[in-house]
Design a protein around this motif. Structure first.
Motif, PDB file in Angstrom:
ATOM      1  N   ALA A   1       0.495  -3.493  -7.365  1.00 12.77           N
ATOM      2  CA  ALA A   1      -0.232  -3.130  -8.657  1.00 12.77           C
ATOM      3  C   ALA A   1       0.107  -4.564  -9.292  1.00 12.77           C
ATOM      4  N   ALA A   2      -0.994  -5.200 -10.232  1.00 14.08           N
ATOM      5  CA  ALA A   2      -0.483  -6.525 -11.349  1.00 14.08           C
ATOM      6  C   ALA A   2      -0.310  -5.836 -12.480  1.00 14.08           C
ATOM      7  N   GLU A   3       0.826  -6.198 -12.912  1.00 14.22           N
ATOM      8  CA  GLU A   3       1.240  -5.619 -14.371  1.00 14.22           C
ATOM      9  C   GLU A   3       1.787  -6.999 -15.232  1.00 14.22           C
ATOM     10  N   ALA A   4       1.076  -7.405 -16.038  1.00 14.61           N
ATOM     11  CA  ALA A   4       1.399  -8.468 -16.995  1.00 14.61           C
ATOM     12  C   ALA A   4       1.738  -9.674 -16.019  1.00 14.61           C
TER      13      ALA A   4
ATOM     14  N   HIS B   1      -1.804   1.491   2.909  1.00 13.97           N
ATOM     15  CA  HIS B   1      -1.753   0.434   1.652  1.00 13.97           C
ATOM     16  C   HIS B   1      -2.863   0.564   0.709  1.00 13.97           C
ATOM     17  N   ARG B   2      -2.416   0.432  -0.422  1.00 15.35           N
ATOM     18  CA  ARG B   2      -3.237   0.384  -1.699  1.00 15.35           C
ATOM     19  C   ARG B   2      -2.969  -0.471  -2.635  1.00 15.35           C
ATOM     20  N   PHE B   3      -4.128  -1.668  -2.585  1.00 13.28           N
ATOM     21  CA  PHE B   3      -3.851  -2.751  -3.344  1.00 13.28           C
ATOM     22  C   PHE B   3      -5.051  -2.612  -4.639  1.00 13.28           C
TER      23      PHE B   3
ATOM     24  N   VAL C   1       5.679  -3.504  -6.468  1.00  9.94           N
ATOM     25  CA  VAL C   1       5.633  -3.088  -5.023  1.00  9.94           C
ATOM     26  C   VAL C   1       6.169  -1.721  -5.059  1.00  9.94           C
ATOM     27  N   SER C   2       5.617  -0.699  -4.499  1.00 10.64           N
ATOM     28  CA  SER C   2       5.927   0.543  -4.353  1.00 10.64           C
ATOM     29  C   SER C   2       5.899   0.951  -2.765  1.00 10.64           C
ATOM     30  N   ILE C   3       6.854   1.475  -2.467  1.00  7.57           N
ATOM     31  CA  ILE C   3       6.888   2.006  -0.955  1.00  7.57           C
ATOM     32  C   ILE C   3       7.463   3.459  -0.864  1.00  7.57           C
TER      33      ILE C   3
END
Length: 354
Positions: free
Chosen positions: A270-273, A228-230, A278-280
């Motif tokens: 990833a935080a966007e605006a 996982h990558r946050f 969420v990407s798997i």
């Protein structure tokens, strides 16, 4: 008013009466000048009646011609089984009542034809789904029945280890059968709008870690790495936590199933605006370009190849897409053959307090 049918009829009748008035004036002048007053009066009356009848027939024909054409189009529409919409008449949106009637019938015929095509597609897909699900149900049922019959026939003759092995296999197929039935019921309820998301704020990072922990043992048994990558400071999201957990489980299960030993399955946040992406992703064999458009279709049977059960109906992705759509979002997929596949969706972020 002049554009309406009433206005057109009024103008036509005014022209007829003006013509009759002019004829009366001319005839009256002739009658006053000549001695044949009675004969001219009779001719005038007969001529007026004949002219009025002819004018009425012409006006009636002009006004009803489009109605006859509309009736013919409707008969043709019915003759084709309501499957071919009406497009043979030209009408102006700002025209009279007949124009608006033509437009209304054309729109209605297009909607009916479209709905019939949709019903035909749904019926075809329903038959395909029943065939697919029947096959998937029959396989574990036959396996369970076979192993249970062996246990009954060889009761007392099998060693405890053999009996336990048969029972474990039967239980495995029973679990598979139960999961398929649960997925069918869940997808049916989601598509029937019987389930509504109960949105609440929660930390998505913690939920992802919990779901990864559930699949850690399965991944190790298959020789896979779960990562996982946050991004830094990922905000909380507002969604139905149970539904999102189901989405993550479906996506991880799908990625693990399609990734060979030594591969990697990764979840990234990833935080966007005003939302969290969420990407798997996985390092599996990928999805063929011609299959990408159908990968979320509940009726589509993907070839699972050497890494899974070939021919499985696979309702997990269909459930995932429906849950994401119920949250007002969409899920996308990118894949490269021999490299891997990545699914992406986003959720609304909870605004941070200053």
């Amino acid at each position: 008013m002049l554009r309406s049918l009433y206005g057109k009829l009024t103008i036509a009748l005014m022209l007829v009466f003006f013509s009759l008035g002019a004829a009366f004036i001319v005839a009256t002048e002739q009658m006053l000048e000549g001695p044949r007053l009675l004969e001219l009066a009779a001719d005038l009356i007969i001529g007026a009646i004949a002219f009025s009848l002819l004018a009425a027939l012409i006006v009636f024909n002009l006004l009803t011609r489009r109605l006859r054409l509309l009736a013919a189009e409707m008969d043709a529409f019915r003759a084709h089984g309501l499957s071919q919409p009406m497009r043979g008449l030209n009408a102006r949106p700002q025209g009279d009542e007949i124009d608006r009637l033509v437009i209304a019938f054309q729109e209605m015929s297009e909607r009916i034809a479209s709905q019939l095509r949709a019903l035909e597609r749904n019926d075809e897909q329903r038959r395909e789904l029943l065939a697919n699900v029947s096959h998937d149900l029959r396989t574990p049922l036959a396996s369970m029945q076979g192993y249970l019959e062996i246990l009954l026939l060889k009761h007392g003759a099998l060693s405890p280890d053999e009996a336990r092995s048969y029972l474990e296999i039967a239980a495995k197929h029973s679990d598979r059968l139960g999961k398929l039935v649960r997925d069918l019921f869940e997808l049916t309820k989601l598509e029937a709008h019987e389930v509504c998301p109960q949105a609440e704020a929660f930390p998505l990072t913690e939920l992802v870690q919990d779901v990864l922990q559930k699949f850690q043992l399965t991944a190790e048994q298959r020789g896979l790495r779960l990562e996982h990558r946050f991004a830094s400071a990922v905000p909380a999201v507002r969604a139905d936590i149970g539904m999102i957990e189901r989405v993550l489980e479906n996506m991880l299960e799908n990625a693990i199933r399609h990734t060979p030993a030594g591969g990697t399955v990764r979840i990234e946040l990833a935080a966007e605006a005003e939302h969290v992406l969420v990407s798997i992703s996985d390092t599996g064999r990928g999805i063929a370009p011609e299959d990408l458009a159908q990968v979320f279709d509940r009726y589509y049977r993907v070839d699972r190849g050497e890494f899974g059960n070939a021919g499985n109906a696979g309702l997990g992705l269909a459930i995932t897409r429906r849950i994401v759509e119920l949250h007002g979002r969409c899920i996308t997929v990118d894949s490269t053959a021999g490299v891997g596949t990545t699914f992406r969706f986003d959720l609304p972020a909870v605004p941070r307090r200053c």
